[in-house]
Design a protein around this motif. Sequence first.
Motif, mmCIF file in Angstrom:
data_model
loop_
_atom_site.group_PDB
_atom_site.id
_atom_site.type_symbol
_atom_site.label_atom_id
_atom_site.label_comp_id
_atom_site.label_asym_id
_atom_site.label_seq_id
_atom_site.Cartn_x
_atom_site.Cartn_y
_atom_site.Cartn_z
ATOM 1 N N THR A 1 33.509 38.868 29.244
ATOM 2 C CA THR A 1 34.519 39.455 28.357
ATOM 3 C C THR A 1 34.542 38.727 27.023
ATOM 4 O OG1 THR A 1 35.854 40.158 30.242
ATOM 5 C CG2 THR A 1 36.982 39.985 28.124
ATOM 6 N N GLU A 2 34.454 37.395 27.075
ATOM 7 C CA GLU A 2 34.435 36.594 25.843
ATOM 8 C C GLU A 2 33.187 36.897 25.014
ATOM 9 O OE1 GLU A 2 35.727 33.823 23.012
ATOM 10 O OE2 GLU A 2 36.774 34.864 24.614
ATOM 11 N N ILE A 3 32.037 37.017 25.669
ATOM 12 C CA ILE A 3 30.792 37.334 24.970
ATOM 13 C C ILE A 3 30.890 38.708 24.319
ATOM 14 C CG2 ILE A 3 28.360 37.958 25.380
ATOM 15 C CD1 ILE A 3 28.250 35.570 27.348
ATOM 16 N N LEU A 4 31.390 39.688 25.054
ATOM 17 C CA LEU A 4 31.519 41.044 24.510
ATOM 18 C C LEU A 4 32.541 41.089 23.373
ATOM 19 C CD1 LEU A 4 31.295 43.132 27.794
ATOM 20 C CD2 LEU A 4 29.541 42.834 26.028
ATOM 21 N N ARG A 5 33.624 40.299 23.486
ATOM 22 C CA ARG A 5 34.625 40.250 22.420
ATOM 23 C C ARG A 5 34.012 39.702 21.138
ATOM 24 N NH1 ARG A 5 37.300 37.044 19.630
ATOM 25 N NH2 ARG A 5 36.573 35.179 20.683
ATOM 26 N N LYS A 6 33.221 38.631 21.269
ATOM 27 C CA LYS A 6 32.566 38.058 20.092
ATOM 28 C C LYS A 6 31.592 39.046 19.469
ATOM 29 C CE LYS A 6 32.710 33.175 21.408
ATOM 30 N NZ LYS A 6 31.887 31.995 21.722
ATOM 31 N N ASN A 7 30.846 39.752 20.310
ATOM 32 C CA ASN A 7 29.886 40.729 19.801
ATOM 33 C C ASN A 7 30.605 41.878 19.094
ATOM 34 O OD1 ASN A 7 27.071 41.504 19.600
ATOM 35 N ND2 ASN A 7 27.601 43.191 20.966
ATOM 36 N N GLN A 8 31.732 42.314 19.656
ATOM 37 C CA GLN A 8 32.510 43.382 19.021
ATOM 38 C C GLN A 8 33.080 42.920 17.681
ATOM 39 O OE1 GLN A 8 36.002 44.645 21.184
ATOM 40 N NE2 GLN A 8 35.895 46.690 20.295
ATOM 41 N N LEU A 9 33.573 41.700 17.620
ATOM 42 C CA LEU A 9 34.101 41.149 16.369
ATOM 43 C C LEU A 9 33.010 41.124 15.299
ATOM 44 C CD1 LEU A 9 36.271 39.688 14.663
ATOM 45 C CD2 LEU A 9 35.410 37.548 15.643
ATOM 46 N N ASN A 10 31.813 40.676 15.671
ATOM 47 C CA ASN A 10 30.711 40.651 14.714
ATOM 48 C C ASN A 10 30.374 42.058 14.237
ATOM 49 O OD1 ASN A 10 30.669 37.920 15.080
ATOM 50 N ND2 ASN A 10 28.776 37.867 16.242
ATOM 51 N N GLY A 11 30.406 43.023 15.128
ATOM 52 C CA GLY A 11 30.162 44.407 14.744
ATOM 53 C C GLY A 11 31.202 44.909 13.754
ATOM 54 N N GLN A 12 32.457 44.522 13.952
ATOM 55 C CA GLN A 12 33.524 44.926 13.040
ATOM 56 C C GLN A 12 33.334 44.286 11.664
ATOM 57 O OE1 GLN A 12 36.921 43.727 15.344
ATOM 58 N NE2 GLN A 12 37.103 45.715 16.354
ATOM 59 N N ILE A 13 32.894 43.044 11.642
ATOM 60 C CA ILE A 13 32.635 42.379 10.360
ATOM 61 C C ILE A 13 31.503 43.094 9.629
ATOM 62 C CG2 ILE A 13 31.805 40.250 9.271
ATOM 63 C CD1 ILE A 13 33.227 38.711 11.554
ATOM 64 N N ILE A 14 30.449 43.454 10.357
ATOM 65 C CA ILE A 14 29.311 44.154 9.752
ATOM 66 C C ILE A 14 29.750 45.505 9.195
ATOM 67 C CG2 ILE A 14 27.115 45.303 10.286
ATOM 68 C CD1 ILE A 14 26.582 42.902 12.217
ATOM 69 N N GLN A 15 30.564 46.242 9.952
ATOM 70 C CA GLN A 15 31.055 47.539 9.465
ATOM 71 C C GLN A 15 31.897 47.372 8.205
ATOM 72 O OE1 GLN A 15 33.031 49.231 12.869
ATOM 73 N NE2 GLN A 15 31.144 50.134 13.654
ATOM 74 N N ALA A 16 32.722 46.343 8.161
ATOM 75 C CA ALA A 16 33.548 46.103 6.970
ATOM 76 C C ALA A 16 32.664 45.774 5.766
ATOM 77 C CB ALA A 16 34.540 44.971 7.226
#
Length: 128
Positions: free
Chosen positions: A75-90
């Motif tokens: 869950t922690e790994i997926l959360r970090k990956n999702q956060l990075n994806g959100q930063i990239i989209q921004a």
Amino acid sequence: MHPDAHKISQQFPLLEQLQRLLDDETASLKTGHMQNLQQVASEKMRCFAQLEQMKSSNSEFRNTLESVPGRSLLTEILRKNQLNGQIIQALMRFNQGAWEIFFGNSQPIYTDLGTTRSTPANHLIGSA
């Protein structure tokens, strides 16, 4: 993170490596060091592929990941990956907005169907 999650990540170095890569990716995105980003992203994708392969072929690994600390770690790994994806989209939205400010908002001349459209009203005016 569950207290045993760190123990699990040490038992499976791939998970520990994946966490480090995600942290490196986050740091690169936050500091704007994009030259490292492609290499980190490629390595991250390789780790995710290896993780999937291990999950499907190693029942001990699969059981460990399905345990409470294993799920917590994933869950922690997926959360970090999702956060990075959100930063990239921004960043992509920011770059697109800057592009439009500097070079104007140029609407495509042709639609996906190959027909032309007028720019002001976006009505179809013929076919290509």
